[in-house]
Design a protein around this motif. Structure first.
Motif, mmCIF file in Angstrom:
data_model
loop_
_atom_site.group_PDB
_atom_site.id
_atom_site.type_symbol
_atom_site.label_atom_id
_atom_site.label_comp_id
_atom_site.label_asym_id
_atom_site.label_seq_id
_atom_site.Cartn_x
_atom_site.Cartn_y
_atom_site.Cartn_z
ATOM 1 N N TYR A 42 0.829 -1.447 0.465
ATOM 2 C CA TYR A 42 0.186 0.115 0.073
ATOM 3 C C TYR A 42 0.721 1.031 0.056
ATOM 4 C CZ TYR A 42 1.215 0.019 5.097
ATOM 5 O OH TYR A 42 2.310 -0.174 6.402
ATOM 6 N N LEU A 43 2.398 1.142 0.392
ATOM 7 C CA LEU A 43 3.007 2.752 0.353
ATOM 8 C C LEU A 43 3.793 2.401 -1.262
ATOM 9 C CD1 LEU A 43 3.262 4.813 2.223
ATOM 10 C CD2 LEU A 43 4.961 3.622 3.043
ATOM 11 N N CYS A 48 0.095 4.385 -4.358
ATOM 12 C CA CYS A 48 -0.043 6.119 -3.777
ATOM 13 C C CYS A 48 0.689 6.796 -4.559
ATOM 14 C CB CYS A 48 0.064 5.400 -1.995
ATOM 15 S SG CYS A 48 1.557 5.094 -1.754
ATOM 16 N N VAL A 56 8.410 8.637 5.355
ATOM 17 C CA VAL A 56 7.784 8.215 6.316
ATOM 18 C C VAL A 56 8.141 7.667 7.490
ATOM 19 C CG1 VAL A 56 7.373 7.012 3.990
ATOM 20 C CG2 VAL A 56 9.552 6.688 4.880
ATOM 21 N N TRP A 57 7.556 6.972 8.248
ATOM 22 C CA TRP A 57 7.420 6.497 8.783
ATOM 23 C C TRP A 57 7.762 4.652 9.427
ATOM 24 C CZ3 TRP A 57 7.661 8.186 14.886
ATOM 25 C CH2 TRP A 57 7.944 7.216 15.482
ATOM 26 N N MET A 70 6.414 2.094 7.675
ATOM 27 C CA MET A 70 4.294 2.260 8.168
ATOM 28 C C MET A 70 3.454 2.800 7.143
ATOM 29 S SD MET A 70 5.706 0.945 11.878
ATOM 30 C CE MET A 70 6.888 1.590 12.228
ATOM 31 N N PHE A 71 3.678 3.865 7.381
ATOM 32 C CA PHE A 71 2.916 5.121 6.743
ATOM 33 C C PHE A 71 3.913 6.468 6.129
ATOM 34 C CE2 PHE A 71 2.576 6.319 11.169
ATOM 35 C CZ PHE A 71 3.115 7.131 10.983
ATOM 36 N N GLY A 72 3.048 7.010 5.237
ATOM 37 C CA GLY A 72 4.388 8.015 5.186
ATOM 38 C C GLY A 72 3.325 9.268 5.651
ATOM 39 N N LYS A 73 3.594 10.647 6.059
ATOM 40 C CA LYS A 73 3.534 11.833 6.210
ATOM 41 C C LYS A 73 3.153 12.553 5.395
ATOM 42 C CE LYS A 73 5.127 15.197 9.087
ATOM 43 N NZ LYS A 73 6.057 15.605 10.143
ATOM 44 N N ASP A 77 1.469 8.856 1.495
ATOM 45 C CA ASP A 77 0.808 7.373 0.921
ATOM 46 C C ASP A 77 -0.935 7.751 0.718
ATOM 47 O OD1 ASP A 77 -0.152 7.777 3.552
ATOM 48 O OD2 ASP A 77 0.148 6.127 4.472
ATOM 49 N N TYR A 80 -4.754 6.400 -2.751
ATOM 50 C CA TYR A 80 -4.315 5.117 -2.733
ATOM 51 C C TYR A 80 -5.174 5.059 -4.372
ATOM 52 C CZ TYR A 80 -2.708 4.587 1.613
ATOM 53 O OH TYR A 80 -2.300 4.730 3.059
#
Length: 169
Positions: A42-43, A48, A56-57, A70-73, A77, A80
């Motif tokens: 998903y990233l 995305c 990103v984190w 894990m996810f984007g700031k 992200d 989608y």
């Protein structure tokens, strides 16, 4: 292991869909700390808006220089989407098309093997024939159908006929 925000300096690797699945990064807190983070599906750029300079984190092992995001700031992200053929084996419902108007690509074809496509707003176009604006040319009208039409016009009621029509125009 160091958890934190990382700045993407390059997207690398290629998964089965041709998308980068690794991000070369530097720590946002200490740019001397560099490494490579695995990007979950998903990233990735085909799903995305992640790009160079995105934040990103993630978790990075400072010894090996490997880790995972894990996810984007912010927008890293956001948005989608799928850049691949998708098979849906159940029902697809799209709500809020007005709110999504800027993001919805309504110029693409929708194909269905069952023919069960319903449009509640706008128009459905098959090949080049619009369901809103198409007409069928009457090829032939039998004498009894003509009499039913004339009788319906005189009485104001509907006529039931079995006229033969041609291909939609």
């Amino acid at each position: 292991m160091q958890f934190g925000f990382y700045i993407v300096t390059d997207l690398t690797g290629e998964d089965a869909q041709g998308a980068a699945f690794m991000a070369k990064v530097k720590s946002q807190m200490n740019e001397a700390i560099k490494g490579t983070l695995f990007l979950p599906p998903y990233l990735r750029p085909n799903q995305c808006n992640i790009a160079t300079d995105a934040v990103v984190w993630g978790c990075l092992d400072e010894v090996t220089g490997r880790g995972f995001a894990m996810f984007g700031k912010d927008d890293a992200d956001f948005g989608y989407f799928f850049n691949a053929d998708i098979e849906i084996q159940k029902t697809l419902t799209v709500n809020g098309a007005t709110a999504l108007k800027d993001k919805l690509d309504v110029t693409k074809d929708i194909q269905s093997t069952t023919g069960n496509i319903k449009a509640t707003a706008g128009d459905v176009i098959a090949t080049s024939v619009s369901l809103q604006n198409h007409v069928h040319q009457v090829v032939s009208v039998s004498a009894s159908d003509a009499a039913a039409i004339v009788g319906a016009a005189a009485s104001g009621s509907a006529a039931t006929t079995a006229m033969t029509t041609g291909t939609p125009m």
